[in-house]
Motif scaffolding. Sequence first.
Motif, PDB file in Angstrom:
ATOM      1  N   HIS A 153       0.817  -1.216   0.000  1.00  0.00           N
ATOM      2  CA  HIS A 153       0.000   0.000   0.000  1.00  0.00           C
ATOM      3  C   HIS A 153       0.857   1.275   0.000  1.00  0.00           C
ATOM      4  N   ILE A 154       1.856   1.291  -0.847  1.00  0.00           N
ATOM      5  CA  ILE A 154       2.695   2.490  -0.991  1.00  0.00           C
ATOM      6  C   ILE A 154       1.876   3.584  -1.686  1.00  0.00           C
ATOM      7  N   PRO A 155       1.800   4.777  -1.112  1.00  0.00           N
ATOM      8  CA  PRO A 155       1.004   5.840  -1.761  1.00  0.00           C
ATOM      9  C   PRO A 155       1.684   6.340  -3.037  1.00  0.00           C
ATOM     10  N   VAL A 156       0.961   6.250  -4.144  1.00  0.00           N
ATOM     11  CA  VAL A 156       1.511   6.696  -5.431  1.00  0.00           C
ATOM     12  C   VAL A 156       0.462   7.537  -6.144  1.00  0.00           C
ATOM     13  N   GLY A 157       0.915   8.259  -7.142  1.00  0.00           N
ATOM     14  CA  GLY A 157       0.018   9.072  -7.965  1.00  0.00           C
ATOM     15  C   GLY A 157      -0.028   8.542  -9.387  1.00  0.00           C
ATOM     16  N   ILE A 158      -0.871   9.160 -10.190  1.00  0.00           N
ATOM     17  CA  ILE A 158      -1.010   8.726 -11.582  1.00  0.00           C
ATOM     18  C   ILE A 158      -1.205   9.945 -12.478  1.00  0.00           C
ATOM     19  N   VAL A 159      -0.567   9.908 -13.618  1.00  0.00           N
ATOM     20  CA  VAL A 159      -0.807  10.889 -14.690  1.00  0.00           C
ATOM     21  C   VAL A 159      -1.364  10.094 -15.860  1.00  0.00           C
ATOM     22  N   ASP A 160      -2.660  10.188 -16.054  1.00  0.00           N
ATOM     23  CA  ASP A 160      -3.317   9.406 -17.099  1.00  0.00           C
ATOM     24  C   ASP A 160      -3.518  10.294 -18.330  1.00  0.00           C
ATOM     25  N   GLN A 161      -2.570  10.197 -19.250  1.00  0.00           N
ATOM     26  CA  GLN A 161      -2.654  11.003 -20.469  1.00  0.00           C
ATOM     27  C   GLN A 161      -3.566  10.358 -21.509  1.00  0.00           C
ATOM     28  N   SER A 162      -3.965   9.137 -21.243  1.00  0.00           N
ATOM     29  CA  SER A 162      -4.794   8.410 -22.205  1.00  0.00           C
ATOM     30  C   SER A 162      -6.284   8.637 -21.959  1.00  0.00           C
ATOM     31  N   ARG A 178      -3.375   9.906  -5.469  1.00  0.00           N
ATOM     32  CA  ARG A 178      -3.448  11.238  -6.085  1.00  0.00           C
ATOM     33  C   ARG A 178      -3.509  11.093  -7.602  1.00  0.00           C
ATOM     34  N   HIS A 179      -4.201  12.031  -8.225  1.00  0.00           N
ATOM     35  CA  HIS A 179      -4.238  12.131  -9.679  1.00  0.00           C
ATOM     36  C   HIS A 179      -3.656  13.483 -10.095  1.00  0.00           C
ATOM     37  N   TYR A 180      -2.785  13.478 -11.068  1.00  0.00           N
ATOM     38  CA  TYR A 180      -2.167  14.711 -11.547  1.00  0.00           C
ATOM     39  C   TYR A 180      -2.423  14.839 -13.049  1.00  0.00           C
ATOM     40  N   THR A 181      -2.467  16.089 -13.476  1.00  0.00           N
ATOM     41  CA  THR A 181      -2.771  16.335 -14.885  1.00  0.00           C
ATOM     42  C   THR A 181      -1.521  16.514 -15.733  1.00  0.00           C
ATOM     43  N   SER A 182      -0.380  16.765 -15.083  1.00  0.00           N
ATOM     44  CA  SER A 182       0.842  16.999 -15.864  1.00  0.00           C
ATOM     45  C   SER A 182       2.033  16.386 -15.153  1.00  0.00           C
ATOM     46  N   LEU A 183       3.087  16.195 -15.924  1.00  0.00           N
ATOM     47  CA  LEU A 183       4.310  15.617 -15.365  1.00  0.00           C
ATOM     48  C   LEU A 183       4.980  16.528 -14.327  1.00  0.00           C
ATOM     49  N   PRO A 184       5.054  17.861 -14.571  1.00  0.00           N
ATOM     50  CA  PRO A 184       5.656  18.726 -13.534  1.00  0.00           C
ATOM     51  C   PRO A 184       4.924  18.653 -12.194  1.00  0.00           C
ATOM     52  N   ASP A 204       8.763  15.299  -5.016  1.00  0.00           N
ATOM     53  CA  ASP A 204       9.739  16.113  -4.280  1.00  0.00           C
ATOM     54  C   ASP A 204       9.240  16.425  -2.872  1.00  0.00           C
ATOM     55  N   ARG A 205       7.971  16.770  -2.748  1.00  0.00           N
ATOM     56  CA  ARG A 205       7.418  17.123  -1.436  1.00  0.00           C
ATOM     57  C   ARG A 205       7.197  15.902  -0.556  1.00  0.00           C
ATOM     58  N   GLY A 206       7.206  14.726  -1.146  1.00  0.00           N
ATOM     59  CA  GLY A 206       6.951  13.516  -0.371  1.00  0.00           C
ATOM     60  C   GLY A 206       5.479  13.174  -0.263  1.00  0.00           C
ATOM     61  N   ASP A 207       4.628  13.831  -1.079  1.00  0.00           N
ATOM     62  CA  ASP A 207       3.192  13.508  -1.041  1.00  0.00           C
ATOM     63  C   ASP A 207       2.961  12.078  -1.496  1.00  0.00           C
ATOM     64  N   VAL A 208       3.695  11.646  -2.502  1.00  0.00           N
ATOM     65  CA  VAL A 208       3.618  10.271  -3.004  1.00  0.00           C
ATOM     66  C   VAL A 208       5.043   9.766  -3.197  1.00  0.00           C
ATOM     67  N   ARG A 209       5.168   8.444  -3.244  1.00  0.00           N
ATOM     68  CA  ARG A 209       6.510   7.873  -3.401  1.00  0.00           C
ATOM     69  C   ARG A 209       6.828   7.545  -4.859  1.00  0.00           C
ATOM     70  N   ALA A 210       5.831   7.558  -5.703  1.00  0.00           N
ATOM     71  CA  ALA A 210       6.052   7.271  -7.121  1.00  0.00           C
ATOM     72  C   ALA A 210       4.835   7.746  -7.905  1.00  0.00           C
ATOM     73  N   VAL A 211       5.014   7.855  -9.198  1.00  0.00           N
ATOM     74  CA  VAL A 211       3.913   8.260 -10.083  1.00  0.00           C
ATOM     75  C   VAL A 211       3.934   7.357 -11.316  1.00  0.00           C
ATOM     76  N   LEU A 212       2.756   6.860 -11.684  1.00  0.00           N
ATOM     77  CA  LEU A 212       2.619   6.077 -12.913  1.00  0.00           C
ATOM     78  C   LEU A 212       2.151   6.998 -14.029  1.00  0.00           C
ATOM     79  N   ILE A 213       2.915   7.013 -15.122  1.00  0.00           N
ATOM     80  CA  ILE A 213       2.563   7.854 -16.266  1.00  0.00           C
ATOM     81  C   ILE A 213       2.070   6.944 -17.383  1.00  0.00           C
ATOM     82  N   ILE A 214       0.789   7.080 -17.683  1.00  0.00           N
ATOM     83  CA  ILE A 214       0.199   6.296 -18.770  1.00  0.00           C
ATOM     84  C   ILE A 214       0.141   7.181 -20.011  1.00  0.00           C
ATOM     85  N   PRO A 215       0.875   6.837 -21.078  1.00  0.00           N
ATOM     86  CA  PRO A 215       0.943   7.715 -22.254  1.00  0.00           C
ATOM     87  C   PRO A 215      -0.354   7.687 -23.066  1.00  0.00           C
TER      88      PRO A 215
END
Length: 381
Positions: free
Chosen positions: A49-58, A80-86, A93-104
């Motif tokens: 249950h590591i907290p991660v985010g996702i950038v779903d570009q698809s 968390r869900h993010y709309t952009s890579l930055p 960087d802030r430690g909100d999540v430990r990783a992010v999955l980027i779906i192209p």
Amino acid sequence: MKSLLRIQAIVIKELIQLRRDRMTFGMVIMIPLVQLLLFAFAINTNIRHIPVGIVDQSQTALSRVLQQTISATSIVNFTRHYTSLPQAQAAIDRGDVRAVLIIPKDVSQRLVRHSTVGFGLPSASDEETSRPIAQWLVDGSDTAIAGSIKSLRNMPLAELLDKPVNRNVPTFEVTLLYNPEQRSVVNIVPGLVGIILTMTMIMFTSAAIVRERERGNMELLITTPLASLELMIGKIFPYIFIGAIQVIIILGLGYFFFNAPINGGLWQLTFATLLFICASLVLGLVISTLAKNQLQSMQMTVFILLPSILLSGFMFPYEGMPEIAQYIAEGLPATHFIRLVRGVVLRDVAVVDMTFDMVWLIGFTLLGLMVAALRFKKSLD
């Protein structure tokens, strides 16, 4: 025979003395009990249950199914869900999540050309058939967390596609940030700052008041016009410089001898360190007002040190602990400082961007100072 009787008398006297010293008796029971509970219950190296985010570009049904399939492994939780890579990079960087999955955007095309599926178009090149279908950006500063997420690199798509596993072509590309070589010393050196400061700062001040009492200086202090709060501040002030020297030694040796990087600004590091030193010194003062002698203060210090070392995230990942252990960890100053110092030193984060940990340490210091001052006044009565 007479010698045995004399020894028996001393044993009985020691037992009676131990029974009267309730604090020492309590520590004799509590220290092994807490240690057993920590190791048996709270410490868990099998991270889930590591907290991660996702950038779903698809934004397709396939990307949502892919997300559900990954969540089903229980290794990560998409919080968390993010709309952009930055945005995603800043969250790591802030430690909100430990990783992010980027779906192209072209995840569907990548999937049908992926060698696992076996539907590669005739015109598809080797490069296209060997492309991972998505990418993980991982905070590599914690090698245990990074290792768990890397285990998803060759995650089988059998459940998603009902196809056999093909480990020759990775399902996901994994990019490790801040510590791509996964050297454990990079993560340990900043954490060691928190542990050593916890040990020394609490120890310095935990005997401050009881030592005055045992040396007979208490009456002298009572007769001075010094207010309780002024005395508490005066007690902790000299140790702030000692703590600063210790930080310079640890990080300096880590940098020059172990090549542990210091990526953040020195002013950010200084500010975070001062907050933690003050919180630790104040915690020691509170212990000092509770203890009746130096032995009790030492036992209470050990009682605080055990969970600080084991639950703060220094040795074992915070995410691997059960929820109740995480609540206990949140109450410890060391947990918040280790987040701050790793954020500043490894990820070059500004302290103001880690507001919760910063405000928590400030609040803990002010509250502890008030409690210590009130307890000291009470002891004079």
